[in-house]
Design an enzyme around this catalytic site. Structure first.
Site, PDB file in Angstrom:
ATOM      1  N   LYS A 155       0.819  -1.145  -0.083  1.00 18.84           N
ATOM      2  CA  LYS A 155       0.137  -0.098   0.110  1.00 18.84           C
ATOM      3  C   LYS A 155       0.811   1.125   0.114  1.00 18.84           C
ATOM      4  O   LYS A 155       0.746   2.119  -0.825  1.00 18.84           O
ATOM      5  CB  LYS A 155      -0.790  -0.101   1.179  1.00 18.84           C
ATOM      6  CG  LYS A 155      -2.013   1.322   1.264  1.00 18.84           C
ATOM      7  CD  LYS A 155      -2.619   1.200   2.441  1.00 18.84           C
ATOM      8  CE  LYS A 155      -1.698   2.117   3.668  1.00 18.84           C
ATOM      9  NZ  LYS A 155      -2.352   2.479   4.723  1.00 18.84           N
TER      10      LYS A 155
ATOM     11  N   ASP B 167      -6.515   0.794   0.982  1.00 16.78           N
ATOM     12  CA  ASP B 167      -6.408   1.228   2.234  1.00 16.78           C
ATOM     13  C   ASP B 167      -7.882   0.801   2.729  1.00 16.78           C
ATOM     14  O   ASP B 167      -8.615   0.238   2.201  1.00 16.78           O
ATOM     15  CB  ASP B 167      -6.279   2.611   2.460  1.00 16.78           C
ATOM     16  CG  ASP B 167      -7.386   3.612   2.113  1.00 16.78           C
ATOM     17  OD1 ASP B 167      -8.419   3.306   1.337  1.00 16.78           O
ATOM     18  OD2 ASP B 167      -7.320   4.726   2.429  1.00 16.78           O
TER      19      ASP B 167
END
Length: 274
Positions: free
Chosen positions: A144, A162
């Site tokens: 991420k 996320d």
């Protein structure tokens, strides 16, 4: 929302009740959601303040388990004292801990950002690498974080999975996966690579402003006619409008230094009101 919005919602509900959605229909709906979110949020952007790849990398690591706003309020003092990886790698840990304390988990985060700074100094000549394989080897950096840096500092397309992104793509039934890597892989098959970075921004913007975790503002949502989960949140338009956050609700956004074209107010510095 008016009669037109209500009729579209009714059509969506009827469609859902009639028959299961095919893969092709889902892909078309997903791409239409992306196009409509692009109209709603033409100014979508990364909500961390940064001036270079190093600042974005550190800020993204610090953003774990806290808000981008709190990170943005904390990093000016951090980067003023340690502007380069070499500076941060040579810092006194206790001094770094004190500076980043407002972001929470400050001891673990200090270890991560000092570790990645040392790795940049020792292995990459003090420069943030522009390759996924290199970034994920740095302390505290997962996929991420790597995709945030690649997409926004290097222009390399990536999907940022996320908590907001995971919640919305499941609500929209683009995927049933729960693992971030599997979600990333499935969403990547729906959209062309050129859309990945901006898609991430738009979905995250929508999740933060309208499609909240606990009480989605369904009655103020511009894409209800495309949402199979319409009705999970507040459907009354007036009540829903009061749930809108940031610029959608007339409040400051996450960034102290937002990019040109952002329609909301900048966030206040740490300790300030407003």
């Amino acid at each position: 929302m008016g009669e037109h919005g209500v009729s579209k919602q009714a059509k969506a509900a009827n469609r859902k009740a009639v028959k299961p959605e095919s893969r092709l229909a889902m892909v078309r709906r997903a791409r239409k959601i992306n196009r409509e979110l692009a109209e709603v949020f033409p100014y979508a952007h990364p909500e961390l303040d940064f001036r270079n790849p190093f600042e974005l990398l550190v800020a993204t690591v610090l953003s774990a388990q806290t808000t981008d706003l709190r990170v943005n309020q904390t990093t000016p003092a951090l980067f003023a004292k340690y502007p380069t990886p070499e500076d941060l790698a040579a810092a006194v840990p206790e001094e770094v801990e004190e500076l980043i304390r407002p972001t929470g988990f400050f001891r673990a985060k200090t270890k991560s950002i000092m570790g990645l700074a040392a790795a940049l100094r020792d292995d990459f000549d003090g420069e943030v690498p522009g390759r996924l394989d290199d970034l994920v080897k740095l302390p505290g950096v997962g996929r991420k974080t790597a995709f945030v840096v690649l997409g926004n500092a290097f222009g390399v397309p990536g999907i940022t999975v996320d908590t907001h992104f995971m919640r919305l793509v499941r609500r929209w039934r683009w995927t049933e996966q729960e693992d971030p890597v599997k979600i990333e892989a499935e969403i990547a098959t729906i959209f062309p690579k050129s859309e990945w970075t901006m898609l991430s921004h738009r979905v995250i913007f929508h999740g933060r402003r309208i499609c909240h975790a606990r009480k989605p503002a369904c009655g103020a949502c511009p894409i209800t006619h495309l949402c199979p989960s319409y009705g999970e949140g507040e459907t009354d338009p007036e009540k829903a409008r009061k749930l809108l956050k940031y610029e959608m609700g007339g409040f400051p956004g996450q960034r102290l230094d937002p990019p040109p074209g952002y329609p909301g107010r900048p966030a206040p510095p740490l300790g300030a009101s407003g």
